[in-house]
Every structure is written in structure tokens, then in C-alpha cells.
Scaffold this motif. Sequence first.
Motif, short mmCIF file in Angstrom:
data_model
loop_
_atom_site.label_atom_id
_atom_site.label_comp_id
_atom_site.label_asym_id
_atom_site.label_seq_id
_atom_site.Cartn_x
_atom_site.Cartn_y
_atom_site.Cartn_z
N ILE A 6 5.02 7.66 0.17
CA ILE A 6 3.92 7.53 1.13
C ILE A 6 2.66 7.13 0.37
CG2 ILE A 6 2.44 8.75 2.78
CD1 ILE A 6 4.88 10.55 3.38
N VAL A 7 2.09 5.99 0.71
CA VAL A 7 0.90 5.51 0.02
C VAL A 7 -0.35 5.58 0.89
CG1 VAL A 7 2.12 4.02 -1.61
CG2 VAL A 7 1.44 3.10 0.62
N LEU A 38 4.48 -2.71 3.69
CA LEU A 38 4.45 -1.27 3.95
C LEU A 38 5.32 -1.02 5.17
CD1 LEU A 38 0.64 -0.55 3.48
CD2 LEU A 38 2.46 -0.41 1.78
N THR A 39 6.01 0.10 5.19
CA THR A 39 6.87 0.41 6.33
C THR A 39 6.53 1.79 6.87
OG1 THR A 39 8.57 1.28 4.88
CG2 THR A 39 8.80 -1.01 5.54
N THR A 40 6.93 2.01 8.13
CA THR A 40 6.80 3.34 8.71
C THR A 40 8.17 4.02 8.58
OG1 THR A 40 7.52 2.69 10.92
CG2 THR A 40 5.17 2.45 10.42
N LEU A 81 4.68 3.69 4.00
CA LEU A 81 5.46 3.85 2.78
C LEU A 81 5.57 2.53 2.05
CD1 LEU A 81 7.25 5.49 5.32
CD2 LEU A 81 7.87 6.63 3.22
N ALA A 82 5.64 2.63 0.73
CA ALA A 82 5.84 1.46 -0.12
C ALA A 82 7.07 1.71 -0.99
CB ALA A 82 4.62 1.20 -1.00
N PRO A 83 7.77 0.64 -1.35
CA PRO A 83 8.93 0.81 -2.23
C PRO A 83 8.48 1.38 -3.58
CG PRO A 83 8.81 -1.44 -1.34
CD PRO A 83 7.54 -0.75 -0.99
N ARG A 84 9.19 2.39 -4.05
CA ARG A 84 8.84 3.05 -5.31
C ARG A 84 8.73 2.04 -6.46
NH1 ARG A 84 9.43 8.02 -7.75
NH2 ARG A 84 10.28 8.93 -5.88
#
Length: 169
Positions: A6-7, A38-40, A81-84
Motif C-alpha cells: 500500500i503506497v 496503482l491498483t485497488t 497498491l503498487a507492485p513491490r
Amino acid sequence: MGDSIIVGRLAGAFGVRGEVRLKSFCAEPEAIADYVPLTTAEGREFRQVVITGQTSGALTARIDGITSKEEADALKNTDLLAPRDRLPALPDDEFYHADLIGLPVFDTGGAALGRVKSVLNHGAGDLLEVLPPRASATVLLPFTREAVPTVDIAAGRIVADPPEGLFPG
């Protein structure tokens, strides 16, 4: 632990043209725009984030797919959220909150103290909210080197040396 971190969080509309209030959890708040898409949690994807300014406690931004005040308000409190693998590697003594949540906490003698429920910060430093076994109330453990000398993400455990009397028993 997941593949996403979560960013930030959408905090409602800013104005009437679809701009949003955006809370960034990045060390440099504007960097959130660098981590697109970014995704939910539901899987909605935002491919473009344009930071337009700052407001009290948040950034203002235009995000693709959000074109009205109503759409922005409907997404209020939605985590982004962003990919780690898009995020920077952290120094050895820093951790993403998502990596700490759920980890078991042991004392320096190896006894289980509980599991990390959340990571809180009320302005005076991070606190680990720990739920002891067979307890309904959580304990707030200061997340300092003195109280938490070991965080071993690879082994999936935290070793704590809490202040006397902090944990029941």
C-alpha cells in the motif's frame, strides 16, 4: 506478505472536476506517481497519476478514470497498491508495514508474546499493535531498537524486549 505494498489512499474529491485528495505513504510523497500502475484491492487499475498540488494532510492529483467529484468521493478511503518490485529497496533497519503485519512476536527467552496486528504512528514514532495469545486487548509496543532488537523478515519473526509489565502474564 504479498507482491503489492500500500503506497497511498484516496481521500475523496478535491474540487468538482474529478481531482482527488491523495494521501501518500511514500517517504517522498510525490514519488507515489512514479509507481504506476496503482491498483485497488478489488483490481481496478490506475495507469496515470498527475500530482497537481498540496492540501492539508494530502496531495491533490488527477488520476486516470476519475472524472467527476462523485467518482472521487465514491473511492474515498480506497487503498492504492503498487507492485513491490517497483519500490525502492529499504535500508536494513527499515521495513514496509505490510511485511510486519501478521508476524509472530517472541520475547528474548523465546516465549510467544503475540502477533503484529498493525503498525501505528501517532506522531511520536511507530508502535507495533500486538495481539497476545488468548487475549482480546492489544498491546502497543514501541517500535524502537531497544524494545524490538530483532526483526527477521526472512525467518518470519520478531524478537522483542518489551518494557517491564507491558505484556500480561
